[in-house]
Design a protein around this motif. Structure first.
Motif, PDB file in Angstrom:
ATOM      1  N   PHE A 176      38.027  -6.768 -75.729  1.00 52.40           N
ATOM      2  CA  PHE A 176      39.143  -7.716 -75.704  1.00 52.40           C
ATOM      3  C   PHE A 176      38.945  -8.840 -76.724  1.00 52.40           C
ATOM      4  CE2 PHE A 176      39.993  -6.256 -71.196  1.00 52.40           C
ATOM      5  CZ  PHE A 176      41.217  -5.694 -71.487  1.00 52.40           C
ATOM      6  N   GLY A 181      44.925 -10.887 -78.312  1.00 44.85           N
ATOM      7  CA  GLY A 181      46.367 -10.713 -78.466  1.00 44.85           C
ATOM      8  C   GLY A 181      46.805  -9.299 -78.753  1.00 44.85           C
ATOM      9  N   VAL A 182      45.846  -8.403 -79.036  1.00 47.19           N
ATOM     10  CA  VAL A 182      46.176  -7.014 -79.354  1.00 47.19           C
ATOM     11  C   VAL A 182      46.188  -6.186 -78.068  1.00 47.19           C
ATOM     12  CG1 VAL A 182      45.438  -4.949 -80.595  1.00 47.19           C
ATOM     13  CG2 VAL A 182      45.208  -7.197 -81.656  1.00 47.19           C
ATOM     14  N   LEU A 183      47.217  -5.366 -77.892  1.00 46.90           N
ATOM     15  CA  LEU A 183      47.326  -4.507 -76.726  1.00 46.90           C
ATOM     16  C   LEU A 183      46.219  -3.457 -76.729  1.00 46.90           C
ATOM     17  CD1 LEU A 183      48.806  -3.265 -74.256  1.00 46.90           C
ATOM     18  CD2 LEU A 183      50.186  -1.957 -75.901  1.00 46.90           C
ATOM     19  N   MET A 184      45.519  -3.344 -75.608  1.00 49.84           N
ATOM     20  CA  MET A 184      44.505  -2.312 -75.417  1.00 49.84           C
ATOM     21  C   MET A 184      45.021  -1.331 -74.370  1.00 49.84           C
ATOM     22  SD  MET A 184      41.819  -2.853 -77.301  1.00 49.84           S
ATOM     23  CE  MET A 184      41.061  -4.173 -78.275  1.00 49.84           C
ATOM     24  N   TYR A 229      46.341  -3.704 -71.357  1.00 42.96           N
ATOM     25  CA  TYR A 229      46.005  -5.117 -71.218  1.00 42.96           C
ATOM     26  C   TYR A 229      45.781  -5.747 -72.594  1.00 42.96           C
ATOM     27  CZ  TYR A 229      44.978  -3.596 -66.454  1.00 42.96           C
ATOM     28  OH  TYR A 229      45.058  -3.059 -65.193  1.00 42.96           O
ATOM     29  N   ARG A 230      45.841  -7.091 -72.626  1.00 45.15           N
ATOM     30  CA  ARG A 230      45.471  -7.801 -73.841  1.00 45.15           C
ATOM     31  C   ARG A 230      44.927  -9.178 -73.458  1.00 45.15           C
ATOM     32  NH1 ARG A 230      51.597  -8.057 -75.958  1.00 45.15           N
ATOM     33  NH2 ARG A 230      52.449  -9.531 -74.436  1.00 45.15           N
ATOM     34  N   ARG A 232      44.708 -13.059 -73.928  1.00 45.56           N
ATOM     35  CA  ARG A 232      45.636 -14.097 -74.416  1.00 45.56           C
ATOM     36  C   ARG A 232      45.087 -14.772 -75.655  1.00 45.56           C
ATOM     37  NH1 ARG A 232      49.643 -15.949 -70.978  1.00 45.56           N
ATOM     38  NH2 ARG A 232      49.563 -15.206 -68.824  1.00 45.56           N
ATOM     39  N   ARG A 233      45.937 -14.968 -76.632  1.00 46.86           N
ATOM     40  CA  ARG A 233      45.571 -15.745 -77.812  1.00 46.86           C
ATOM     41  C   ARG A 233      45.596 -17.229 -77.460  1.00 46.86           C
ATOM     42  NH1 ARG A 233      45.550 -13.499 -82.841  1.00 46.86           N
ATOM     43  NH2 ARG A 233      46.439 -11.406 -83.090  1.00 46.86           N
TER      44      ARG A 233
END
Length: 235
Positions: A176, A181-184, A229-230, A232-233
């Motif tokens: 993560f 911020g990138v979708l995993m 999940y991602r 949060r930035r």
């Protein structure tokens, strides 16, 4: 070879599983109930604990919780019960994975080797965009708000306080923080964190994310419904 503690109350299954694992080269200690399993774990900590869910005196979920209070060593649950509540209960107690009975011994050995490999030394994932290397003598620390992940020392802190994670939880957090911020997607995490090349149960990911949220803060990891999940930035 890694030493295994097998906790199984059925004598026939216990002896057959022990003999089969020993044929693959694993030294195996056994226990017939949860309390005996806890005593043997404490007397001589193994490299991995293989626990049946349905145990007398102290059930497998309770045993897993007690082990997790004292150690982050790999725990693999065994159960003939595949209902979601039973699987989730074992994972929430701290198990790294589970296997459903009856199983082929070759499948069990493959799962054991995967868990052992995954819970060994934790490598930091390499993001697609590689940042400039830190100066010699300085740790590579990923900072997201008050969350700090030291990828050299493999330490995690929240608001300056250390956060103990299991090796699997740490691998998940590294994925993560490598790409905030990138979708995993769940299947991506199963491949990268659990080292599964086959279609595994995504509940393993969901429960580990819940456990990670409980340790680093529930709002840090967003659920993207239907996908994954991602992290949060930071605004």
């Amino acid at each position: 070879m890694p030493r295994i503690l097998l906790v199984e109350d059925d004598e026939v299954i216990r002896e057959a599983t022990q003999m089969a694992l020993e044929r693959y080269g694993f030294p195996v200690d056994t226990a017939a109930d949860g309390l005996q399993g806890l005593e043997r774990f404490r007397a001589a900590p193994p490299d991995l604990v293989l626990i049946d869910v349905m145990l007398p005196l102290l059930d497998g979920v309770g045993l897993c919780r007690r082990i997790r209070e004292e150690s982050s060593l790999p725990v693999l649950m065994m159960s003939a019960r595949t209902e979601a509540v039973d699987v989730v209960s074992g994972l929430e107690a701290g198990a790294d994975d589970y296997v459903v009975k009856p199983f082929e011994i070759a499948v069990l050995v493959a799962r054991i080797r995967t868990v052992l490999r995954r819970t060994g030394p934790v490598p930091a994932p390499v993001p697609e965009t590689v940042a400039e290397a830190p100066p010699p003598g300085r740790s590579a620390v990923r900072v997201i708000d008050d969350l700090e992940v030291d990828t050299d020392a493999m330490e995690v802190r929240v608001a300056g306080a250390p956060v103990p994670l299991t090796p699997t939880e740490l691998r998940l957090l590294l994925e993560f923080t490598a790409a905030p911020g990138v979708l995993m997607e769940r299947q991506t995490l199963l491949s990268r964190v659990w080292d599964y090349s086959w279609d595994a149960d995504s509940r393993v990911v969901d429960v580990h994310v819940q456990r990670l949220r409980a340790k680093i803060g529930a709002g840090r990891i967003e659920t993207v419904r239907g996908f994954g999940y991602r992290l949060r930035r930071v605004p």
